[in-house]
Design a protein around this motif. Structure first.
Motif, PDB file in Angstrom:
ATOM      1  N   GLU A 199      13.302 -47.131 -22.670  1.00  0.00           N
ATOM      2  CA  GLU A 199      12.350 -46.970 -21.573  1.00  0.00           C
ATOM      3  C   GLU A 199      11.098 -47.816 -21.777  1.00  0.00           C
ATOM      4  OE1 GLU A 199      11.660 -42.798 -21.531  1.00  0.00           O
ATOM      5  OE2 GLU A 199      13.412 -42.347 -20.269  1.00  0.00           O
ATOM      6  N   GLY A 200      10.810 -48.166 -23.025  1.00  0.00           N
ATOM      7  CA  GLY A 200       9.636 -48.980 -23.330  1.00  0.00           C
ATOM      8  C   GLY A 200       8.358 -48.160 -23.319  1.00  0.00           C
ATOM      9  N   GLU A 230      13.886 -43.438 -25.641  1.00  0.00           N
ATOM     10  CA  GLU A 230      12.474 -43.809 -25.500  1.00  0.00           C
ATOM     11  C   GLU A 230      12.248 -45.294 -25.752  1.00  0.00           C
ATOM     12  OE1 GLU A 230       9.549 -41.286 -27.203  1.00  0.00           O
ATOM     13  OE2 GLU A 230      10.666 -39.438 -26.798  1.00  0.00           O
ATOM     14  N   VAL A 231      12.961 -45.861 -26.701  1.00  0.00           N
ATOM     15  CA  VAL A 231      12.824 -47.301 -26.965  1.00  0.00           C
ATOM     16  C   VAL A 231      13.313 -48.095 -25.761  1.00  0.00           C
ATOM     17  CG1 VAL A 231      13.654 -49.210 -28.394  1.00  0.00           C
ATOM     18  CG2 VAL A 231      12.935 -47.063 -29.471  1.00  0.00           C
ATOM     19  N   THR A 271       4.135 -47.792 -24.771  1.00  0.00           N
ATOM     20  CA  THR A 271       3.258 -48.076 -25.900  1.00  0.00           C
ATOM     21  C   THR A 271       3.648 -47.247 -27.114  1.00  0.00           C
ATOM     22  OG1 THR A 271       1.423 -48.553 -24.400  1.00  0.00           O
ATOM     23  CG2 THR A 271       0.867 -48.088 -26.702  1.00  0.00           C
TER      24      THR A 271
END
Length: 288
Positions: A275-276, A272-273, A278
């Motif tokens: 993929e970026g 997830e990090v 918010t």
């Protein structure tokens, strides 16, 4: 003396006289509160600037509720916290808002009433305290609550939570932080994104402090502190390395059935990090 007798005695004493605040405190000398009763002017307690409240009951027959609060404050917080009237105001406002929220009060009315109050003349503190107490009594009557019983129950409860409350106070970033602060760009730049356990059912990914993650979660979901974490003295907790490596993550399909590859929380967080997007955001839940 029974609980009922204690409050009846206290109310009778207050009705017989009036609460006064000596003016000396404004000039750096000790603040002295007094109760005036039929026997004369008896000191209730004194407060040296930046010191604990030194409690001296004004009669030997009873211990007013405020004295019990004073003893708890002295046992729980540093002297400068006890004497910080701005922080006490923050806590008072926070509790009022939580009470209103518990009864479904429309949050939009808060801003309207704030503008109304601050557009009027400044009141006299002693009279405003009286107004707060009378209004709280009237509110409790409308809500079917016994304000004295509720106060006694809460004071008894916080006496059992001293360590947790002290730790929460010590974890704040500054003495004058009124409420948990929302995450900002500086926080995101200086702290790593990790997984936070909010309650028994939800984990969120984000960068920040326990207070900032909680503030974001409460704002995002419109929940009180207690509703968010299950306990008003609990804060979100960053998972340990062991937990990141042992807790398992698996997607669910539209029918809420597990599907896809089983990964550790650490492996899913890395995906997830990369993929970026918010942060903070929901990371995992016990409910598909």
């Amino acid at each position: 003396m029974t609980q009922i007798d204690r409050f009846a005695h206290h109310r009778a004493a207050i009705a017989a006289g009036a609460m006064m605040l000596a003016n000396e405190g404004r000039h750096g000398r000790p603040l002295t509160y007094h109760v005036v009763n039929a026997e004369g002017r008896e000191p209730a307690f004194t407060c040296e600037p930046h010191e604990y409240l030194a409690v001296t009951p004004w009669t030997p027959q009873t211990e007013p509720f405020q004295m019990g609060v004073s003893a708890w404050m002295a046992a729980t917080f540093p002297k400068e916290v006890c004497a910080d009237i701005r922080e006490r105001g923050d806590r008072l406002l926070e509790e009022v808002l939580e009470l209103l929220q518990a009864h479904g009060y429309d949050r939009d009315r808060v801003a309207t009433l704030t503008q109304y109050v601050y557009g009027r003349h400044v009141g006299e503190p002693a009279q405003e305290v009286g107004g707060v107490m009378v209004t709280l009594g009237a509110y409790c009557l409308a809500a079917g609550l016994d304000m004295h019983a509720c106060g006694d129950a809460e004071l008894a409860r916080v006496w059992t939570k001293i360590d947790e409350i002290r730790a929460k106070q010590g974890g704040k970033r500054g003495l004058h932080t009124p409420l948990p602060t929302a995450p900002d760009s500086a926080t995101a730049d200086t702290l790593p994104i990790t997984v936070w356990q909010i309650n028994d059912m939800e984990w969120f990914a984000g960068a920040g402090t326990p207070e900032s993650i909680l503030a974001w979660y409460m704002e995002e979901h419109g929940l009180s502190h207690e509703d968010a974490t299950g306990d008003e003295d609990e804060l979100p907790r960053a998972l340990s390395d062991h937990e990141l490596d042992t807790l398992k993550f698996q997607d669910c399909d539209e029918n809420e059935r597990p599907t896809g590859i089983v990964r550790t929380f650490r492996e899913q967080l890395a995906i997830e990090v990369a993929e970026g997007g918010t942060f903070p955001r929901l990371f995992a839940s016990t409910e598909c």
